[in-house]
Write a protein that holds these residues in place. Structure first.
Motif, PDB file in Angstrom:
ATOM      1  N   VAL A   1       3.477  17.162  -1.465  1.00  0.00           N
ATOM      2  CA  VAL A   1       2.427  16.318  -2.079  1.00  0.00           C
ATOM      3  C   VAL A   1       1.976  16.999  -3.371  1.00  0.00           C
ATOM      4  O   VAL A   1       1.738  18.212  -3.365  1.00  0.00           O
ATOM      5  CB  VAL A   1       1.217  16.194  -1.127  1.00  0.00           C
TER       6      VAL A   1
ATOM      7  N   ASN B   1       0.846  -1.203   0.000  1.00  0.00           N
ATOM      8  CA  ASN B   1       0.000   0.000   0.000  1.00  0.00           C
ATOM      9  C   ASN B   1       0.880   1.251   0.000  1.00  0.00           C
ATOM     10  O   ASN B   1       2.091   1.161   0.205  1.00  0.00           O
ATOM     11  CB  ASN B   1      -1.004  -0.003   1.175  1.00  0.00           C
ATOM     12  N   GLY B   2       0.265   2.380  -0.218  1.00  0.00           N
ATOM     13  CA  GLY B   2       1.010   3.633  -0.339  1.00  0.00           C
ATOM     14  C   GLY B   2       1.609   4.103   0.975  1.00  0.00           C
ATOM     15  O   GLY B   2       2.692   4.697   0.995  1.00  0.00           O
ATOM     16  N   THR B   3       0.913   3.844   2.078  1.00  0.00           N
ATOM     17  CA  THR B   3       1.406   4.294   3.378  1.00  0.00           C
ATOM     18  C   THR B   3       2.708   3.572   3.745  1.00  0.00           C
ATOM     19  O   THR B   3       3.666   4.196   4.196  1.00  0.00           O
ATOM     20  CB  THR B   3       0.336   4.069   4.463  1.00  0.00           C
TER      21      THR B   3
ATOM     22  N   SER C   1      -3.244  17.580   2.978  1.00  0.00           N
ATOM     23  CA  SER C   1      -3.051  16.283   2.342  1.00  0.00           C
ATOM     24  C   SER C   1      -3.883  15.263   3.100  1.00  0.00           C
ATOM     25  O   SER C   1      -4.538  15.583   4.093  1.00  0.00           O
ATOM     26  CB  SER C   1      -1.570  15.888   2.383  1.00  0.00           C
ATOM     27  N   PHE C   2      -3.820  14.026   2.618  1.00  0.00           N
ATOM     28  CA  PHE C   2      -4.395  12.915   3.365  1.00  0.00           C
ATOM     29  C   PHE C   2      -3.482  12.644   4.572  1.00  0.00           C
ATOM     30  O   PHE C   2      -2.263  12.800   4.478  1.00  0.00           O
ATOM     31  CB  PHE C   2      -4.507  11.688   2.460  1.00  0.00           C
TER      32      PHE C   2
ATOM     33  N   ASP D   1       5.173  12.738  -2.056  1.00  0.00           N
ATOM     34  CA  ASP D   1       3.970  11.920  -1.931  1.00  0.00           C
ATOM     35  C   ASP D   1       3.180  12.175  -3.208  1.00  0.00           C
ATOM     36  O   ASP D   1       2.508  13.194  -3.365  1.00  0.00           O
ATOM     37  CB  ASP D   1       3.166  12.336  -0.695  1.00  0.00           C
TER      38      ASP D   1
ATOM     39  N   GLY E   1      -2.464  -1.104  -2.684  1.00  0.00           N
ATOM     40  CA  GLY E   1      -1.166  -1.198  -3.346  1.00  0.00           C
ATOM     41  C   GLY E   1      -0.460   0.131  -3.352  1.00  0.00           C
ATOM     42  O   GLY E   1      -1.057   1.163  -3.037  1.00  0.00           O
TER      43      GLY E   1
ATOM     44  N   SER F   1       0.170   5.526  -4.621  1.00  0.00           N
ATOM     45  CA  SER F   1      -0.819   4.653  -3.972  1.00  0.00           C
ATOM     46  C   SER F   1      -1.730   4.075  -5.044  1.00  0.00           C
ATOM     47  O   SER F   1      -2.158   4.785  -5.949  1.00  0.00           O
ATOM     48  CB  SER F   1      -1.667   5.444  -2.976  1.00  0.00           C
TER      49      SER F   1
ATOM     50  N   LYS G   1      -8.149   5.360  -5.693  1.00  0.00           N
ATOM     51  CA  LYS G   1      -7.251   6.146  -6.543  1.00  0.00           C
ATOM     52  C   LYS G   1      -7.539   5.870  -8.025  1.00  0.00           C
ATOM     53  O   LYS G   1      -8.193   4.901  -8.379  1.00  0.00           O
ATOM     54  CB  LYS G   1      -5.791   5.810  -6.214  1.00  0.00           C
TER      55      LYS G   1
ATOM     56  N   ALA H   1       0.824  10.230  -4.435  1.00  0.00           N
ATOM     57  CA  ALA H   1      -0.330   9.327  -4.400  1.00  0.00           C
ATOM     58  C   ALA H   1      -1.432   9.759  -5.369  1.00  0.00           C
ATOM     59  O   ALA H   1      -2.211   8.927  -5.835  1.00  0.00           O
ATOM     60  CB  ALA H   1      -0.885   9.236  -2.983  1.00  0.00           C
ATOM     61  N   HIS H   2      -1.484  11.070  -5.685  1.00  0.00           N
ATOM     62  CA  HIS H   2      -2.510  11.571  -6.612  1.00  0.00           C
ATOM     63  C   HIS H   2      -1.991  11.693  -8.036  1.00  0.00           C
ATOM     64  O   HIS H   2      -2.745  12.098  -8.920  1.00  0.00           O
ATOM     65  CB  HIS H   2      -2.964  12.976  -6.196  1.00  0.00           C
TER      66      HIS H   2
ATOM     67  N   HIS I   1      -4.555   2.438  -4.057  1.00  0.00           N
ATOM     68  CA  HIS I   1      -5.747   2.115  -3.265  1.00  0.00           C
ATOM     69  C   HIS I   1      -6.995   2.157  -4.136  1.00  0.00           C
ATOM     70  O   HIS I   1      -7.022   2.864  -5.151  1.00  0.00           O
ATOM     71  CB  HIS I   1      -5.874   3.116  -2.102  1.00  0.00           C
TER      72      HIS I   1
ATOM     73  N   ALA J   1      -2.149  10.278   6.010  1.00  0.00           N
ATOM     74  CA  ALA J   1      -1.031   9.317   5.941  1.00  0.00           C
ATOM     75  C   ALA J   1       0.302   9.995   5.663  1.00  0.00           C
ATOM     76  O   ALA J   1       1.354   9.490   6.072  1.00  0.00           O
ATOM     77  CB  ALA J   1      -1.296   8.263   4.870  1.00  0.00           C
ATOM     78  N   THR J   2       0.277  11.140   4.982  1.00  0.00           N
ATOM     79  CA  THR J   2       1.527  11.845   4.680  1.00  0.00           C
ATOM     80  C   THR J   2       2.280  12.157   5.966  1.00  0.00           C
ATOM     81  O   THR J   2       3.478  11.879   6.089  1.00  0.00           O
ATOM     82  CB  THR J   2       1.233  13.168   3.919  1.00  0.00           C
TER      83      THR J   2
HETATM   84  C1  LIG Z   1      -4.217   7.619  -0.533  1.00  0.00           C
HETATM   85  C2  LIG Z   1      -3.114   8.479  -0.064  1.00  0.00           C
HETATM   86  C3  LIG Z   1      -2.073   7.970   0.731  1.00  0.00           C
HETATM   87  C4  LIG Z   1      -2.094   6.586   1.303  1.00  0.00           C
HETATM   88  O1  LIG Z   1      -2.101   5.557   0.386  1.00  0.00           O
HETATM   89  P1  LIG Z   1      -2.689   4.126   0.803  1.00  0.00           P
HETATM   90  O2  LIG Z   1      -2.376   3.288  -0.397  1.00  0.00           O
HETATM   91  O3  LIG Z   1      -4.154   4.281   1.037  1.00  0.00           O
HETATM   92  O4  LIG Z   1      -1.966   3.657   2.010  1.00  0.00           O
HETATM   93  C5  LIG Z   1      -1.028   8.815   1.060  1.00  0.00           C
HETATM   94  N1  LIG Z   1      -1.011  10.102   0.665  1.00  0.00           N
HETATM   95  C6  LIG Z   1      -1.991  10.626  -0.074  1.00  0.00           C
HETATM   96  C7  LIG Z   1      -1.897  12.049  -0.509  1.00  0.00           C
HETATM   97  C8  LIG Z   1      -3.093   9.845  -0.444  1.00  0.00           C
HETATM   98  O5  LIG Z   1      -4.086  10.400  -1.138  1.00  0.00           O
END
Ligand SMILES: *Cc1c(COP(=O)(O)O)cnc(C)c1O
Length: 370
Positions: free
Chosen positions: A130, A60-62, A84-85, A156, A192, A180, A185, A158-159, A182, A87-88
């Motif tokens: 991000v 996963n992305g985290t 951001s989300f 990051d 993933g 990410s 996404k 993820a987007h 997920h 998790a960052t």
């Molecule tokens: C979704 C997301 C994550 C986390 O990714 P996961 O795969 O859900 O663990 C981290 N940072 C940002 C900006 C995200 O949108």
């Protein structure tokens, strides 16, 4: 009122027959994880697809983000964005690193490079920006600051799957980028993620770290973690690559329809495409200015909900406002004025390839005429 519930996103799944074929092969091979056939093939194809040198798949992305900080041995303080989300910032916390929030730019909601510079202290070791909504950060300016102060840069991203600037993947900037995959996404492998790096040696270290630190059967080179992607996810991801382009075109059409329908609505603004950037249309955020629109953002959010439209306030609250982080010195109100303005105004409207033009028209009409 919509007859059905419309959520902010809906995952695109691969062709089921194709996936069943892959499953049959996995059932025959009895190789489920640890760099199997599908994993290898997905890594190779994905690197080419994205136009990057090296990519390592993650569960996963985290975990990719947490591991990326370990890859570069980041410690002390890291400058990051509150917009951001969550998790960052969590990834920093899990590494015992102190997050230092810097404010964002109002234009594209990314970290403000000027504010990065003023947040640097002797303890700063890295910058964690991000690419919010897939809009590229000011990568040249950020690299310039990093070079001058000897800092690492981890994006990051993820987007930002598939996003390019001047025909070059945005993932090629910085020391590392993470993705990410997920379910929510734009490109999903259920769960993933991935780390992108630019040299073979770093790729090797990443691959050791995501597998407990094993370099071979009897050698552990670092206190690694288990963050491997399994064969089923990799096989699923391979199939997703086949339909991505179609998915992207459909999303672009939907975004352009929203833009056409909403562009004259007083108090509602949105982001336009940036010259020389290939966008991925992962999100469609709008900003609601309560002084010009009839309602405040939260009122519009509630009105949409009443019509069965489940938009989302990405990103609200700010990460720096969550109880775990709000005590940090950089979380104070005056430091993050722009981020607060945007967090109070933003709503992401439903956007997915399966969303019908009629639904987009309905949603836009509600926003225009309530
Ligand atoms: C979704 C997301 C994550 C986390 O990714 P996961 O795969 O859900 O663990 C981290 N940072 C940002 C900006 C995200 O949108």
């Amino acid at each position: 009122m919509m007859g059905k519930k419309i959520f902010v996103t809906q995952p695109t799944l691969p062709n089921l027959d194709g996936f069943i074929e892959s499953l049959k092969e996995i059932w025959e091979n009895k190789w489920l994880t640890n760099d199997g056939k599908f994993h290898k093939e997905f890594e190779n194809k994905l690197a080419k697809f994205l136009g990057v040198k090296y990519i390592s798949l993650f569960s996963n992305g985290t975990l990719a983000l947490i591991s990326a900080l370990q890859v570069l041995r980041i410690t002390g303080e890291v400058i990051t964005t509150p917009y951001s989300f969550v998790a960052t910032t969590h990834a920093l916390w899990w590494n015992g690193i102190k997050p230092v929030f810097a404010d964002i730019e109002l234009n594209y909601c990314n970290i403000d490079a000027e504010r990065i510079e003023t947040a640097i202290t002797p303890k700063t070791t890295a910058i964690l920006p991000v690419h919010v909504y897939g809009n590229p950060c000011n990568v040249d300016r950020i690299q310039d600051i990093a070079d001058r102060y000897g800092l690492k840069v981890i994006y990051d991203a993820a987007h930002a799957f598939g996003v390019e600037k001047n025909d070059n993947s945005i993932l090629n900037y910085g020391d590392l980028s993470i993705l990410s995959f997920h379910a929510t996404k734009i490109f999903n492998t259920i769960e993933g993620g991935a780390i992108i790096c630019h040299d073979k040696k770093t790729k090797k270290r990443i691959d050791f770290l995501k597998n407990f630190g094993f370099a071979d059967e009897v050698t552990v080179v670092a206190p690694g973690i288990n963050a491997k992607m399994n064969e089923l996810q990799a096989a699923y991801g391979l199939l997703q690559l086949n339909t991505y382009q179609k998915e992207l075109w459909k999303r672009m059409e939907i975004v352009n329809l929203y833009r056409n329908l909403l562009h004259n609505t007083k108090g509602i603004t949105f982001f336009n495409d940036i010259p020389n950037v290939k966008h991925n249309y992962a999100y469609f955020p709008i900003l609601v200015d309560k002084n010009k629109y009839r309602y405040e953002r939260d009122e519009l959010y509630a009105i949409l909900k009443k019509h069965n439209i489940y938009a989302r306030r990405y990103f609200y609250p700010l990460i720096s406002d969550f109880s775990v982080y709000r005590g940090l010195p950089s979380a104070n109100h005056e430091n993050l004025i722009s981020a607060r303005i945007i967090a109070k105004q933003v709503i992401c409207l439903p956007l997915y390839s399966n969303l019908s033009f009629e639904d987009v028209e309905q949603i836009s009409k509600i926003i225009k005429t309530v």
